[in-house]
Enzyme design. Structure first.
Site, PDB file in Angstrom:
ATOM      1  N   LEU A  15      29.120   6.845  -9.303  1.00  0.00           N
ATOM      2  CA  LEU A  15      29.936   8.031  -9.048  1.00  0.00           C
ATOM      3  C   LEU A  15      29.964   8.909 -10.297  1.00  0.00           C
ATOM      4  O   LEU A  15      30.555   8.547 -11.312  1.00  0.00           O
ATOM      5  CB  LEU A  15      31.356   7.617  -8.651  1.00  0.00           C
ATOM      6  N   GLY A  74      32.623  13.939 -10.990  1.00  0.00           N
ATOM      7  CA  GLY A  74      33.814  14.543 -11.562  1.00  0.00           C
ATOM      8  C   GLY A  74      33.545  15.434 -12.764  1.00  0.00           C
ATOM      9  O   GLY A  74      32.526  15.316 -13.445  1.00  0.00           O
ATOM     10  N   GLN A  97      27.919  15.678  -3.509  1.00  0.00           N
ATOM     11  CA  GLN A  97      29.221  15.634  -2.851  1.00  0.00           C
ATOM     12  C   GLN A  97      29.668  17.059  -2.537  1.00  0.00           C
ATOM     13  O   GLN A  97      29.521  17.966  -3.353  1.00  0.00           O
ATOM     14  CB  GLN A  97      30.250  14.957  -3.757  1.00  0.00           C
ATOM     15  N   ASN A 150      42.779  -1.669 -11.507  1.00  0.00           N
ATOM     16  CA  ASN A 150      41.482  -1.397 -10.899  1.00  0.00           C
ATOM     17  C   ASN A 150      40.545  -0.787 -11.939  1.00  0.00           C
ATOM     18  O   ASN A 150      40.934   0.090 -12.711  1.00  0.00           O
ATOM     19  CB  ASN A 150      41.686  -0.430  -9.731  1.00  0.00           C
ATOM     20  N   HIS A 165      11.308  15.132 -57.500  1.00  0.00           N
ATOM     21  CA  HIS A 165      12.460  16.025 -57.366  1.00  0.00           C
ATOM     22  C   HIS A 165      12.056  17.466 -57.060  1.00  0.00           C
ATOM     23  O   HIS A 165      10.972  17.921 -57.392  1.00  0.00           O
ATOM     24  CB  HIS A 165      13.321  16.011 -58.640  1.00  0.00           C
ATOM     25  N   ALA A 178       1.163  23.325 -65.377  1.00  0.00           N
ATOM     26  CA  ALA A 178       2.454  23.817 -64.911  1.00  0.00           C
ATOM     27  C   ALA A 178       2.328  25.260 -64.431  1.00  0.00           C
ATOM     28  O   ALA A 178       1.626  26.073 -65.026  1.00  0.00           O
ATOM     29  CB  ALA A 178       3.486  23.721 -66.023  1.00  0.00           C
TER      30      ALA A 178
END
Length: 460
Positions: free
Chosen positions: A9, A12, A76, A176, A368, A428
């Site tokens: 179900l 909802g 539904q 229930n 890094h 570099a």
């Protein structure tokens, strides 16, 4: 144990969740409520598995079909109530063929409903010769649940919803769980006469039990563990149940040889696997199909999503998604590994490094402040801080290849597509645009200009 049909179900809205999506599509430990319940129900191998939908029907149906393409979707209509949901389901199922034998009915807002409990419920139902059996549990605080009302001999008389219960009925602690087994013939007769004579104006499935008494014996089976049948109606209950369940998960791993320093801040989803003597530090989130090897250390403050961390590896203060971390490799702190990275053994990705779809060889280090994407780095190569692979030309993602034994200087820019051979050293600040052969030193001549007496604009 033959199960003729199983009906989940899922019609909802779940208004108390205060959400724009149906309650059944909220997640618990990495899976939606709906998928978790379908998992447990499908394990019983019913001849037919049906899911009843209504609120945002297409969205829920799509989620159900993504789990099982063969699932039967039942829409539904606008008449409310669980009883109406089952009426719609049985009408559609009987049109498709004869339903003969036990029919399991389960709500979809119990994320911990397990197949073992369902199996025992169906076995009890069959062995007892019941026409209908309800799964119950005992709660210290039964607020919000329908109460199980029995006669003096212990037989189930009816189920009374919270809003319809009188004072003596409200004192009952057996409740229930919204899980039932009916014989198909009993169910068909019981739901045919349902009426909406209640405070909510709904067709209650619970009312079918009273009708079922005339067609067959009605019994009750108590779930051994109340946690498995605990429902979720709002986000407060979701948080509480999640915390309780996660504590159990952490305890299970600790008893299996995993060190978890702070279970209160460590979250582990169901499909995660962890090797013996691994250590999980506080603030770690282990999600999806993450696998952690023996002696690995994860955390603190680390998120792993579908990641593999081999034995002895360390992942600290980082986020890793769909990537493989090789044995004894160190990741972090503050590393972001996006999808598709493959690390060899004894490698490293350090502070403020971002990577995606990159192969990193054995012993290779990106310590890094770098971005490496769509690349292949050979073995025993060192990438200087501030290095960028410029992989996107505005249309395509392009590949950078850097060979074995390379030493890349700080602040380098590799303009992809570009390939650098083995044993290459770069100066570099170099901008590498073209292929570099093996055993080569490469640098870019960037002329330095000094402007003497310079003043910034705001000082002029």
């Amino acid at each position: 144990m033959a199960l003729s049909a199983a009906i989940v179900l899922a019609a909802g809205e779940g208004t108390r969740m205060r959400s724009n999506k149906p309650k059944v599509l909220h997640t618990f430990a990495g899976k939606t409520f709906l998928n978790r319940v379908m998992d447990s129900v499908a394990a019983l191998n019913p001849d037919t598995l049906a899911v009843v939908v209504h609120f945002q029907a297409e969205r829920v149906a799509e989620a159900a079909r993504s789990y099982d393409e063969q699932v039967t979707i039942v829409n539904q209509d606008d008449i409310p109530g669980t009883g109406r949901a089952v009426q719609c389901a049985m009408a559609q199922l009987t049109e498709s063929g004869k339903i003969d034998g036990p029919v399991l009915i389960a709500a979809s807002d119990m994320p911990l409903l397990d197949s073992e409990t369902l199996h025992r419920l169906v076995e009890f139902h069959t062995a007892s010769g019941n026409g209908a059996t309800v799964l119950t549990t005992i709660l210290d605080d039964p607020t919000g649940y329908g109460r199980i009302i029995r006669d003096r001999e212990g037989n189930v008389l009816r189920i009374v919803e919270q809003k319809d219960a009188n004072r003596s009925e409200l004192a009952v602690q057996e409740v229930n769980t919204s899980v039932y087994v009916f014989e198909a013939s009993v169910l068909a007769e019981a739901i045919a006469g349902l009426k909406s004579n209640n405070a909510q104006g709904e067709f209650y499935l619970t009312d079918a039990l009273e009708t079922a008494k005339s067609a067959g014996k009605v019994g009750a089976f108590a779930a051994p563990d109340p946690l498995t049948v605990e429902g979720v109606n709002d986000r407060v209950q979701l948080a509480a149940l999640s915390k309780t369940y996660n504590r159990r998960v952490c305890e299970r791993w600790m008893r299996n040889g995993v060190t978890i320093l702070d279970p209160e801040t460590t979250w582990i989803e169901d499909d995660v696997r962890i090797g013996r003597d691994a250590t999980i530090l506080p603030g770690s989130f282990l999600q999806g199909h993450t696998v952690i090897g023996e002696d690995a250390v994860v955390g603190p403050y680390t998120t792993l999503i579908d990641a593999t961390v081999d034995e002895g590896a360390v992942v600290e203060r980082s986020r890793v998604q769909e990537s493989h971390i090789g044995a004894r490799t160190n990741i972090g702190p503050w590393t972001y590994l996006r999808v598709g990275n493959e690390f060899g053994e004894d490698a490293k990705a350090g502070a403020f490094v971002e990577m995606k779809k990159t192969h990193i060889g054995n012993g290779t280090k990106v310590p890094h402040l770098s971005y490496v994407g769509d690349a292949r780095l050979g073995d025993h190569t060192n990438i200087g801080g501030g290095t960028i692979t410029a992989n996107y030309d505005g249309v395509h993602k392009n590949r950078t290849v850097i060979g074995d034994g390379c030493h890349v200087g700080a602040g380098n820019l590799f303009v992809a597509p570009v390939e650098v051979g083995d044993n290459v050293t770069t100066g570099a600040g170099s901008v590498v645009r073209h292929a570099v052969p093996d055993d080569t030193m490469v640098y870019s001549e960037n002329t330095q200009h000094n402007v003497e007496g310079w003043k910034p604009a705001w000082e002029r």
